[in-house]
Design a protein around this motif. Sequence first.
Motif, PDB file in Angstrom:
ATOM      1  N   GLY A 219      36.751  15.624  44.208  1.00 29.63           N
ATOM      2  CA  GLY A 219      37.627  14.364  44.993  1.00 29.63           C
ATOM      3  C   GLY A 219      38.744  15.171  45.797  1.00 29.63           C
ATOM      4  O   GLY A 219      39.113  14.777  46.863  1.00 29.63           O
ATOM      5  N   LYS A 220      39.347  16.190  44.933  1.00 31.17           N
ATOM      6  CA  LYS A 220      40.741  16.816  45.639  1.00 31.17           C
ATOM      7  C   LYS A 220      40.589  17.264  47.213  1.00 31.17           C
ATOM      8  O   LYS A 220      41.402  17.419  47.821  1.00 31.17           O
ATOM      9  CB  LYS A 220      41.326  17.982  44.922  1.00 31.17           C
ATOM     10  CG  LYS A 220      42.790  18.393  45.202  1.00 31.17           C
ATOM     11  CD  LYS A 220      43.166  19.396  44.256  1.00 31.17           C
ATOM     12  CE  LYS A 220      44.472  19.903  44.705  1.00 31.17           C
ATOM     13  NZ  LYS A 220      44.912  21.085  43.745  1.00 31.17           N
ATOM     14  N   GLN A 221      39.424  17.775  47.172  1.00 36.23           N
ATOM     15  CA  GLN A 221      38.910  18.652  48.585  1.00 36.23           C
ATOM     16  C   GLN A 221      38.050  17.894  49.668  1.00 36.23           C
ATOM     17  O   GLN A 221      37.443  18.498  50.358  1.00 36.23           O
ATOM     18  CB  GLN A 221      38.363  19.994  48.266  1.00 36.23           C
ATOM     19  CG  GLN A 221      39.642  21.003  47.561  1.00 36.23           C
ATOM     20  CD  GLN A 221      39.068  22.474  47.221  1.00 36.23           C
ATOM     21  OE1 GLN A 221      39.907  23.020  46.661  1.00 36.23           O
ATOM     22  NE2 GLN A 221      37.725  22.520  47.324  1.00 36.23           N
ATOM     23  N   LEU A 222      37.846  16.491  49.302  1.00 27.94           N
ATOM     24  CA  LEU A 222      37.000  15.915  50.143  1.00 27.94           C
ATOM     25  C   LEU A 222      37.861  15.335  51.590  1.00 27.94           C
ATOM     26  O   LEU A 222      38.939  15.474  51.499  1.00 27.94           O
ATOM     27  CB  LEU A 222      36.883  14.502  49.704  1.00 27.94           C
ATOM     28  CG  LEU A 222      35.861  14.245  48.409  1.00 27.94           C
ATOM     29  CD1 LEU A 222      35.720  12.857  47.924  1.00 27.94           C
ATOM     30  CD2 LEU A 222      34.429  15.047  48.583  1.00 27.94           C
ATOM     31  N   VAL A 223      37.187  15.744  52.567  1.00 23.65           N
ATOM     32  CA  VAL A 223      37.691  15.762  53.890  1.00 23.65           C
ATOM     33  C   VAL A 223      37.337  14.492  54.956  1.00 23.65           C
ATOM     34  O   VAL A 223      36.179  14.430  55.078  1.00 23.65           O
ATOM     35  CB  VAL A 223      37.321  17.261  54.678  1.00 23.65           C
ATOM     36  CG1 VAL A 223      38.139  17.289  55.932  1.00 23.65           C
ATOM     37  CG2 VAL A 223      37.687  18.411  53.828  1.00 23.65           C
ATOM     38  N   TYR A 224      38.368  13.620  55.093  1.00 23.64           N
ATOM     39  CA  TYR A 224      38.015  12.707  56.024  1.00 23.64           C
ATOM     40  C   TYR A 224      38.121  12.954  57.393  1.00 23.64           C
ATOM     41  O   TYR A 224      39.350  13.503  57.833  1.00 23.64           O
ATOM     42  CB  TYR A 224      38.903  11.472  55.685  1.00 23.64           C
ATOM     43  CG  TYR A 224      38.714  10.269  56.605  1.00 23.64           C
ATOM     44  CD1 TYR A 224      37.619   9.818  56.769  1.00 23.64           C
ATOM     45  CD2 TYR A 224      39.805  10.105  57.628  1.00 23.64           C
ATOM     46  CE1 TYR A 224      37.197   8.705  57.668  1.00 23.64           C
ATOM     47  CE2 TYR A 224      39.625   8.769  58.331  1.00 23.64           C
ATOM     48  CZ  TYR A 224      38.457   8.569  58.490  1.00 23.64           C
ATOM     49  OH  TYR A 224      38.032   7.172  59.359  1.00 23.64           O
ATOM     50  N   LEU A 225      36.979  13.079  58.192  1.00 18.28           N
ATOM     51  CA  LEU A 225      36.978  13.403  59.614  1.00 18.28           C
ATOM     52  C   LEU A 225      37.637  12.405  60.559  1.00 18.28           C
ATOM     53  O   LEU A 225      36.952  11.338  60.407  1.00 18.28           O
ATOM     54  CB  LEU A 225      35.663  13.950  59.998  1.00 18.28           C
ATOM     55  CG  LEU A 225      35.141  15.365  59.327  1.00 18.28           C
ATOM     56  CD1 LEU A 225      33.745  15.418  59.608  1.00 18.28           C
ATOM     57  CD2 LEU A 225      35.908  16.262  59.907  1.00 18.28           C
ATOM     58  N   ASP A 226      38.438  12.481  61.318  1.00 21.67           N
ATOM     59  CA  ASP A 226      39.034  11.546  62.203  1.00 21.67           C
ATOM     60  C   ASP A 226      38.944  11.675  63.535  1.00 21.67           C
ATOM     61  O   ASP A 226      39.601  12.471  64.052  1.00 21.67           O
ATOM     62  CB  ASP A 226      40.637  11.514  61.754  1.00 21.67           C
ATOM     63  CG  ASP A 226      41.236  10.052  62.004  1.00 21.67           C
ATOM     64  OD1 ASP A 226      40.581   9.150  62.907  1.00 21.67           O
ATOM     65  OD2 ASP A 226      42.521   9.732  61.915  1.00 21.67           O
ATOM     66  N   GLU A 227      38.310  10.639  64.284  1.00 29.62           N
ATOM     67  CA  GLU A 227      38.131  10.832  65.526  1.00 29.62           C
ATOM     68  C   GLU A 227      38.348   9.468  66.417  1.00 29.62           C
ATOM     69  O   GLU A 227      37.739   9.092  67.446  1.00 29.62           O
ATOM     70  CB  GLU A 227      36.769  11.429  65.850  1.00 29.62           C
ATOM     71  CG  GLU A 227      35.776  10.474  65.596  1.00 29.62           C
ATOM     72  CD  GLU A 227      34.378  11.182  66.177  1.00 29.62           C
ATOM     73  OE1 GLU A 227      34.392  12.040  67.013  1.00 29.62           O
ATOM     74  OE2 GLU A 227      33.238  10.392  65.959  1.00 29.62           O
ATOM     75  N   ASP A 228      39.154   8.637  65.590  1.00 29.29           N
ATOM     76  CA  ASP A 228      39.381   7.210  66.038  1.00 29.29           C
ATOM     77  C   ASP A 228      40.372   7.096  67.033  1.00 29.29           C
ATOM     78  O   ASP A 228      40.747   5.791  67.318  1.00 29.29           O
ATOM     79  CB  ASP A 228      39.566   6.215  64.770  1.00 29.29           C
ATOM     80  CG  ASP A 228      38.220   6.200  63.987  1.00 29.29           C
ATOM     81  OD1 ASP A 228      37.101   6.335  64.589  1.00 29.29           O
ATOM     82  OD2 ASP A 228      38.334   5.842  62.623  1.00 29.29           O
TER      83      ASP A 228
END
Length: 420
Positions: free
Chosen positions: A284-293
């Motif tokens: 969980g600590k290194q999960l990456v949410y990719l944001d292009e919104d």
Amino acid sequence: MHGKLSSLAVVAAATSLVAGIPLDRRHYPGQDYLVSLGPRPYYLVHNVSESPLKDKLVACENKPVGIQSWSIGHRGGGTMQIPEETVESTLAGARMGAGVLECDVSFTADRGLVCRHDICDLHTTTNILLKPELAAKCSIPFTPANATHPATALCCTSDITTAEFKSLCGKMDGFNKTATNVEDYQHGTPAWRTELYDTCGQVLTFPEWIDLVDSIPGYRNFTPELKTPPKAVPLPFNGYTQAQYARDAMNVFVQKGIDPSRVWFQSFTPADIYLWLNEFPAFGKQLVYLDEDGDTPDNFTVAVNRLGALKASGVSVVAPPINYLLTVGGPNNDTIVPSSYAITAKEVGLDVIAWSFERSGPLSKVAANEDYYYASIAPITYYDGQAYNVIDVLAQEVGIIGLFSDWSSTVTYYANCFDL
């Protein structure tokens, strides 16, 4: 497994010998694996305007270089010149010092997991159209160009089996929209890239990619991206749900016994992030949410305002495109400075990774070409040396923890110079 992969397996034992060494000791010369940067970083350094930054970069020209986890190999890391998501691109990114390497995870008709940047890009990134028996399975068959319409095709990993996928050759991403036959359609690589190495790149399944990265000497980490299926491939796909897709991908790491601290799993889909947080908390600590919104001004404001909520929901790392993090400012409005997105992300305690460097052509053309990655600073971007000005602001002022690049040596050079 093909010969190139199996030959690399012999170094796995050597890799395991350094597994207990702290990361900061693994990343410097003195080992058998030599990082090689090539001429591009030095070309860019000498194109930087006279400044303290240039002085620092020039002073590092003969500094020994090593593997840097701040340098992330986008689609492998050799994508500027070598077919993406292939053995060859991955090895190139590793040789250029990328400490973290990427595979974009897509699924096949038999639910195998493979490395492809888009579930539906086989027609532009492989030779599938040159294989009649597989071209016949494409979602949209090849249609030649005519007086009113460009050439078209749509071939997806979900159209074929894993075994059929493995029979393909990776090629430079591109197509010739004026083509009247499939042979001519294979071309269309941007002029600032090259087709010199476009000689049947070896495609990878996801498990093969993990084994490959794990076998490269010097100890590398993983940043797979779970691809969001396009409209052409709606989920559930023959009963295959998004949730099961996300579980299957993460379980490959679990089954192979990969330490969660080496994995930075990415997704643009919030549901994937929350499923992994709940079902695979060790990762969980290194999960990456990719944001292009935030591609429009109104949406950008919304994207900035929700950063606090993302942090509160358990997200630790957010990854926007470079242009979200930079804007034009300074006393004379001629300086690259951190954007409101960058400032807010830091204020709420999010770590930031940026994408994707070296994905653009000559910087003198970014305004004319309406280049996406330099959109927010295009009015003051004129020459290639400014690439290092961009990296410097991202590193020193925004404080990103990693930078994706299509040509890893450029980022590795900076990371070594500044001891990131």
